[in-house]
Design an enzyme around this catalytic site. Structure first.
Site, PDB file in Angstrom:
ATOM      1  N   TYR A   1      58.721 -11.054  31.027  1.00  0.00           N
ATOM      2  CA  TYR A   1      58.133 -10.141  32.020  1.00  0.00           C
ATOM      3  C   TYR A   1      57.353 -10.906  33.090  1.00  0.00           C
ATOM      4  O   TYR A   1      57.753 -10.924  34.255  1.00  0.00           O
ATOM      5  CB  TYR A   1      57.258  -9.092  31.303  1.00  0.00           C
TER       6      TYR A   1
ATOM      7  N   ASP B   1      66.558  -1.504  37.422  1.00  0.00           N
ATOM      8  CA  ASP B   1      65.760  -2.593  37.961  1.00  0.00           C
ATOM      9  C   ASP B   1      65.999  -4.017  37.452  1.00  0.00           C
ATOM     10  O   ASP B   1      66.688  -4.256  36.478  1.00  0.00           O
ATOM     11  CB  ASP B   1      64.286  -2.241  37.881  1.00  0.00           C
TER      12      ASP B   1
ATOM     13  N   HIS C   1      65.635  -1.349  42.219  1.00  0.00           N
ATOM     14  CA  HIS C   1      64.549  -0.740  43.006  1.00  0.00           C
ATOM     15  C   HIS C   1      63.960  -1.698  44.027  1.00  0.00           C
ATOM     16  O   HIS C   1      63.134  -1.296  44.839  1.00  0.00           O
ATOM     17  CB  HIS C   1      63.448  -0.256  42.063  1.00  0.00           C
TER      18      HIS C   1
ATOM     19  N   ARG D   1      50.037  -1.696  45.278  1.00  0.00           N
ATOM     20  CA  ARG D   1      49.704  -2.610  44.192  1.00  0.00           C
ATOM     21  C   ARG D   1      49.274  -3.906  44.846  1.00  0.00           C
ATOM     22  O   ARG D   1      49.743  -4.251  45.939  1.00  0.00           O
ATOM     23  CB  ARG D   1      50.939  -2.887  43.320  1.00  0.00           C
TER      24      ARG D   1
ATOM     25  N   LYS E   1      53.353  -6.990  49.631  1.00  0.00           N
ATOM     26  CA  LYS E   1      52.861  -5.785  50.317  1.00  0.00           C
ATOM     27  C   LYS E   1      52.167  -6.095  51.643  1.00  0.00           C
ATOM     28  O   LYS E   1      51.779  -5.176  52.375  1.00  0.00           O
ATOM     29  CB  LYS E   1      51.906  -5.007  49.410  1.00  0.00           C
TER      30      LYS E   1
ATOM     31  N   ASP F   1      59.700  -4.923  51.021  1.00  0.00           N
ATOM     32  CA  ASP F   1      59.528  -3.883  49.993  1.00  0.00           C
ATOM     33  C   ASP F   1      60.851  -3.176  49.772  1.00  0.00           C
ATOM     34  O   ASP F   1      61.532  -2.824  50.751  1.00  0.00           O
ATOM     35  CB  ASP F   1      58.472  -2.871  50.489  1.00  0.00           C
TER      36      ASP F   1
ATOM     37  N   VAL G   1      54.679   5.140  48.918  1.00  0.00           N
ATOM     38  CA  VAL G   1      53.405   5.559  49.500  1.00  0.00           C
ATOM     39  C   VAL G   1      53.641   6.174  50.886  1.00  0.00           C
ATOM     40  O   VAL G   1      53.043   7.190  51.249  1.00  0.00           O
ATOM     41  CB  VAL G   1      52.424   4.359  49.557  1.00  0.00           C
TER      42      VAL G   1
ATOM     43  N   TYR H   1     105.782 -21.726  42.877  1.00  0.00           N
ATOM     44  CA  TYR H   1     105.242 -23.081  43.051  1.00  0.00           C
ATOM     45  C   TYR H   1     103.711 -23.077  43.230  1.00  0.00           C
ATOM     46  O   TYR H   1     102.977 -23.356  42.297  1.00  0.00           O
ATOM     47  CB  TYR H   1     105.951 -23.790  44.216  1.00  0.00           C
TER      48      TYR H   1
HETATM   49  O1  LIG Z   1      55.976  -2.556  36.132  1.00  0.00           O
HETATM   50  P1  LIG Z   1      55.102  -3.383  37.026  1.00  0.00           P
HETATM   51  O2  LIG Z   1      55.396  -4.831  36.913  1.00  0.00           O
HETATM   52  O3  LIG Z   1      53.675  -3.046  36.849  1.00  0.00           O
HETATM   53  O4  LIG Z   1      55.453  -3.011  38.555  1.00  0.00           O
HETATM   54  C1  LIG Z   1      55.504  -1.681  39.049  1.00  0.00           C
HETATM   55  C2  LIG Z   1      56.881  -1.362  39.591  1.00  0.00           C
HETATM   56  O5  LIG Z   1      57.033  -2.065  40.796  1.00  0.00           O
HETATM   57  C3  LIG Z   1      58.312  -2.103  41.428  1.00  0.00           C
HETATM   58  O6  LIG Z   1      58.557  -0.960  42.252  1.00  0.00           O
HETATM   59  C4  LIG Z   1      59.698  -0.822  43.070  1.00  0.00           C
HETATM   60  O7  LIG Z   1      60.222   0.484  42.922  1.00  0.00           O
HETATM   61  C5  LIG Z   1      59.771   1.489  43.816  1.00  0.00           C
HETATM   62  C6  LIG Z   1      60.569   2.748  43.536  1.00  0.00           C
HETATM   63  O8  LIG Z   1      61.942   2.540  43.697  1.00  0.00           O
HETATM   64  C7  LIG Z   1      59.989   1.021  45.255  1.00  0.00           C
HETATM   65  O9  LIG Z   1      59.495   2.029  46.160  1.00  0.00           O
HETATM   66  C8  LIG Z   1      59.225  -0.276  45.477  1.00  0.00           C
HETATM   67  O10 LIG Z   1      59.499  -0.739  46.804  1.00  0.00           O
HETATM   68  C9  LIG Z   1      59.655  -1.318  44.472  1.00  0.00           C
HETATM   69  O11 LIG Z   1      58.827  -2.450  44.605  1.00  0.00           O
HETATM   70  C10 LIG Z   1      59.385  -2.394  40.419  1.00  0.00           C
HETATM   71  O12 LIG Z   1      60.670  -2.323  40.999  1.00  0.00           O
HETATM   72  C11 LIG Z   1      59.309  -1.573  39.154  1.00  0.00           C
HETATM   73  O13 LIG Z   1      60.301  -1.995  38.230  1.00  0.00           O
HETATM   74  C12 LIG Z   1      57.940  -1.791  38.570  1.00  0.00           C
HETATM   75  O14 LIG Z   1      57.795  -1.026  37.376  1.00  0.00           O
HETATM   76  O1  LIG Z   2      45.964   4.260  42.185  1.00  0.00           O
HETATM   77  C1  LIG Z   2      47.166   4.461  42.389  1.00  0.00           C
HETATM   78  C2  LIG Z   2      47.792   4.045  43.574  1.00  0.00           C
HETATM   79  C3  LIG Z   2      49.134   4.298  43.749  1.00  0.00           C
HETATM   80  N1  LIG Z   2      49.840   4.941  42.803  1.00  0.00           N
HETATM   81  C4  LIG Z   2      51.278   5.238  42.971  1.00  0.00           C
HETATM   82  O2  LIG Z   2      52.035   4.042  42.846  1.00  0.00           O
HETATM   83  C5  LIG Z   2      53.270   4.213  43.484  1.00  0.00           C
HETATM   84  C6  LIG Z   2      53.617   2.968  44.283  1.00  0.00           C
HETATM   85  O3  LIG Z   2      54.980   2.988  44.580  1.00  0.00           O
HETATM   86  P1  LIG Z   2      55.604   2.153  45.776  1.00  0.00           P
HETATM   87  O4  LIG Z   2      57.019   2.503  45.835  1.00  0.00           O
HETATM   88  O5  LIG Z   2      54.843   2.405  47.026  1.00  0.00           O
HETATM   89  O6  LIG Z   2      55.414   0.617  45.368  1.00  0.00           O
HETATM   90  P2  LIG Z   2      55.579  -0.207  43.980  1.00  0.00           P
HETATM   91  O7  LIG Z   2      54.204  -0.353  43.438  1.00  0.00           O
HETATM   92  O8  LIG Z   2      56.482   0.577  43.098  1.00  0.00           O
HETATM   93  O9  LIG Z   2      56.120  -1.539  44.407  1.00  0.00           O
HETATM   94  C7  LIG Z   2      53.140   5.458  44.368  1.00  0.00           C
HETATM   95  O10 LIG Z   2      53.868   6.511  43.794  1.00  0.00           O
HETATM   96  C8  LIG Z   2      51.651   5.750  44.334  1.00  0.00           C
HETATM   97  O11 LIG Z   2      51.311   7.110  44.445  1.00  0.00           O
HETATM   98  C9  LIG Z   2      49.233   5.333  41.633  1.00  0.00           C
HETATM   99  O12 LIG Z   2      49.892   5.910  40.767  1.00  0.00           O
HETATM  100  N2  LIG Z   2      47.908   5.079  41.458  1.00  0.00           N
END
Ligand SMILES: O=P(O)(O)OC[C@H]1O[C@H](O[C@H]2O[C@H](CO)[C@@H](O)[C@H](O)[C@H]2O)[C@H](O)[C@@H](O)[C@@H]1O
Ligand SMILES: O=c1ccn([C@@H]2O[C@H](COP(=O)(O)OP(=O)(O)O)[C@@H](O)[C@H]2O)c(=O)[nH]1
Length: 736
Positions: free
Chosen positions: A88, A142, A166, A283, A288, A382, A387, A509
């Site tokens: 991970y 993913d 994703h 995050r 980001k 991204d 968001v 050939y």
């Molecule tokens: O599981 P983590 O390591 O804590 O990370 C959280 C998730 O982040 C990533 O999110 C992605 O998916 C979103 C929805 O499709 C998308 O909007 C965003 O741009 C991506 O970064 C990751 O792909 C997930 O697997 C993680 O669980």
């Molecule tokens: O304190 C927080 C801040 C954000 N989010 C959620 O985290 C997700 C972030 O998804 P995004 O696709 O923007 O990025 P990722 O973190 O998956 O790369 C969104 O649904 C937010 O509403 C959450 O659950 N708690």
């Protein structure tokens, strides 16, 4: 009854033990809400990692976890601390995550991490296989599970497998740097459908597959062995109603809905009613663009100082992957940057940046969304970014402005946002000013258009569209292919060879007796080939026919001194057993004067291509050219040539990295028929690798033994994997 199984690294619930008590919270993330309906329907389950390390749980706690998950229709893949560290934090988040987000300098390829990634993907496969039956559908999510589709297919070919990525899929130039690129693609190609957020990601994936794997690609379909894999884009949506309705509730009871955070902000803002809020939520991840966003805000305040004291950036950064050094570095950098800017610019009544390093409960998030005049979503890279969509969904009063990075997948759908390059501080600063000064009417027009789109293509629709395509992809009947030539078949053919009285061997050939060379004139016969053919031909009852697309002069140069049967120019010329050359038809060649200049102009403009001029045909070879450029130019050339091939007297033949214009009524099938019509053979064997050899396979009687070199769609009965095995095969069936 068949079911749908969802598999992702994380489950849609967060588990933790607090004072011996197991706390189970549903996760608010996009994936969890998006898959809610798929997950709750029928007897489907969700398989993933609980977020806990198995060593840290007592036997009793382990049982508690399993039970609690069962209530949520979830099944865990237990992971050890070592798995978590290497699979991970390691390969997933120190190799794949930075690589796929174009952060090459952050990418670390460690063998131990890769090995753990393979092992953990296998652990996921084992758990999934325990829970699926024939006819079920598995949807894998993913980058943490790129190998899973293939691992599942190998063990159970009777399930339908979908894969969705994703995060971005990078260009081939980046992807190629991964030492395990071949294995990763092999893993993904185990799926029936591979989905991405955007068309560009899908395009990059297809480009990598075309360069790394031996496949045929037709628009968004990949022919791989006897399977067809569909590739498509499905931009993920949000649960629009959930966010919109929560914002409507907030509007009804604004005071009661205020979060502690906003109350605090309001308190500090009492002195300035005009003050505006800019929101930033992500995050804490280097993709980001958090430091860039802060710097752009500082740049804006310095470029437009009249806004000092009137605007605040409220920045929520959610802790993420804190064990990875790059994330720790980013945290330090952000802390310092915010500290420095606030130190430089703050006044008694104004702090420019309000920075929170934590996650917030859903209601507080809504409060933040609703209270902000502008949202800045400016990642460096991204996959999608939910968001941005959530902010728009909460704009119940149809006001507010979204500033959006062109590098986020979501920018492909949200054209009405103010689109910026996050590395261009000047442009971003101007966009902040535009956003703050945008007339209400314009805000409304933009927000309405955005809301219309994201409310229609919501997350449920996304899941439905993917599953609908997956169902269709799963129904594609595997292309009938030849059986692999095994030892038993060899022995059987050898027996028949021995027992027969009059034999014919039809041997292609190029690509069969010899391998391909960049320049066709370099593919000369080896001594081993001569020796083998001489040995076989010693028996007067065995006739060898070399049946080739080569021209008469070339083949005569190589085999003219042997008493072999030669067929050249795809069947235009025939020479029986070292005798006289005869033509199959009186063929014209005057057409070449019109076609040659067209092919020449394509050769000039496509480096790595060349023309081979034969007596009755013109061949355009593109083996050495860049594959993507060649694919494009081949399509154009085919289009131009087809418009010139009048009267059906000429046809276009597509071979292995070659396009050839020749007379329509010659092909290897006709030539083979002509040979067999002269004698009574009781054993016929034919082998070839190319599209042109298919005419021969189709024309021969069913009793003939036909072999294709390469595991692709063919009319032959058997296949062997490579031309390196051809001489061996010939030896084994002819040694009496
Ligand atoms: O599981 P983590 O390591 O804590 O990370 C959280 C998730 O982040 C990533 O999110 C992605 O998916 C979103 C929805 O499709 C998308 O909007 C965003 O741009 C991506 O970064 C990751 O792909 C997930 O697997 C993680 O669980
Ligand atoms: O304190 C927080 C801040 C954000 N989010 C959620 O985290 C997700 C972030 O998804 P995004 O696709 O923007 O990025 P990722 O973190 O998956 O790369 C969104 O649904 C937010 O509403 C959450 O659950 N708690």
């Amino acid at each position: 009854m068949s079911k749908t199984v969802i598999v992702s690294n994380r489950l849609p619930v967060d588990l933790k033990f607090e004072n011996e008590e197991l706390i189970v919270k549903s996760s608010t993330g996009g994936l969890a809400t998006g898959m809610k309906s798929v997950h709750s329907e029928g007897n489907g389950i969700w398989i993933g990692w609980s977020g806990l390390a198995k060593e840290n749980l007592s036997e009793q706690q382990e049982e508690q976890v399993v039970e609690a998950l069962a209530v949520e229709k979830c099944v865990q893949v237990p992971l050890s601390e070592k798995d978590i560290e290497l699979y991970y934090y390691g390969f997933s988040n120190m190799a794949l995550w930075p690589l796929f987000h174009y952060f090459q300098a952050y990418t670390e390829f460690e063998l131990a991490q890769w090995e753990s990634y393979v092992e953990v993907n296998q652990k996921f496969a084992d758990v999934v296989l325990e829970h699926v039956n024939d006819g079920d559908t598995v949807w894998v999510h993913d980058y943490q599970l790129l190998l899973l589709p293939e691992l599942l297919r190998k063990k159970n070919p009777n399930i339908t497998i979908g894969f969705f990525l994703h995060i971005p899929y990078p260009s081939y130039e980046l992807f190629r740097t991964c030492p395990w690129r071949n294995e990763l693609l092999q893993g993904m190609l185990g799926a029936d459908l591979v989905g991405f957020h955007t068309y560009d990601y899908a395009r990059h994936f297809i480009s990598s597959v075309s360069r790394i794997k031996d496949v045929e690609i037709n628009f968004n379909e990949i022919s791989f062995g006897n399977r067809i894999i569909k590739v498509d884009s499905f931009p993920m949506g949000i649960d629009y109603d959930k966010y919109h309705n929560a914002a409507l509730d907030h509007d009804k009871y604004p005071e009661e809905s205020k979060s502690e955070l906003m109350k605090n902000l309001d308190f500090h803002n009492k002195s300035n009613e005009e003050s505006k809020l800019i929101l930033s939520i992500d995050r804490m991840d280097y993709t980001k663009g958090i430091p860039n966003r802060i710097k752009s805000f500082e740049y804006f305040l310095n470029k437009y100082p009249e806004y000092k004291g009137k605007v605040r950036l409220v920045m929520l950064a959610v802790p993420s992957r804190e064990n990875v050094p790059q994330y720790q570095k980013l945290k330090r950098e952000t802390d310092e940057l915010v500290g420095r800017i606030n130190g430089d610019l703050s006044t008694i009544s104004w702090t420019p940046i309000w920075y929170f390093y934590r996650s917030l409960p859903f209601d507080d998030l809504i409060d933040l969304y609703v209270s902000s005049d502008v949202a800045m979503v400016t990642p460096i890279r991204d996959g999608m970014n939910l968001v941005a969509k959530e902010y728009v969904a909460t704009r119940t009063k149809e006001n507010g402005v979204l500033i959006l990075s062109e590098m986020a997948g979501v920018a492909k759908e949200m054209h009405e946002a103010l689109i910026v390059n996050p590395n261009n501080f000047d442009q971003t600063a101007d966009s902040i000013k535009n956003a703050l000064e945008m007339p209400q009417e314009e805000q409304k027009t933009r927000i309405q258009a955005l809301q219309k789109r994201i409310s229609r293509y919501n997350v449920e629709r996304w899941a439905k569209e993917f599953l609908k395509s997956l169902e269709a992809a799963g129904k594609i009947v595997p292309v009938p292919v030849a059986k692999e030539m095994d030892e038993a078949t060899r022995a059987e053919i050898a027996e028949k060879y021995k027992a027969s009285a009059k034999r014919l061997l039809l041997l292609d050939y190029d690509g069969t007796l010899v391998g391909f060379k960049n320049n066709p004139s370099d593919a000369i016969p080896t001594q081993e080939i001569y020796d083998l053919l001489d040995k076989i031909a010693e028996d007067p009852n065995t006739e060898i026919a070399i049946i080739s697309g080569r021209d008469r002069k070339t083949l005569e140069g190589w085999f003219g001194h042997k008493e072999l049967t030669l067929v050249t120019d795809h069947g235009a010329w025939l020479r029986k057993n070292g005798g006289e050359w005869t033509t199959l038809d009186q063929l014209k060649t005057s057409w070449k004067e019109n076609i040659r200049p067209v092919i020449e102009s394509f050769t000039d403009s496509t480096p790595g291509t060349l023309i081979e001029e034969k007596e009755y045909s013109l061949a355009w070879h593109y083996r050495k050219a860049d594959p993507e450029m060649a694919a494009l130019r081949t399509m154009e050339l085919k289009h131009v040539l087809k418009s010139l091939l009048f009267n059906n007297t000429l046809s276009l033949l597509e071979g292995n990295k070659v396009l050839e214009v020749k007379n329509s009524n010659i092909n290897k099938g006709r030539a083979a028929s002509r040979i067999i019509s002269n004698d009574k053979y009781d054993f016929i064997f034919a082998i070839g690798d190319d599209w042109t050899d298919e005419f021969m396979f189709e024309e021969l009687p069913d009793s003939a033994h036909t072999v294709k070199v390469g595991n692709v769609k063919t009319a032959a009965q058997y296949y062997i994997n490579s031309n390196n095995d051809v001489l061996d095969l010939l030896k084994s069936i002819t040694s009496k």
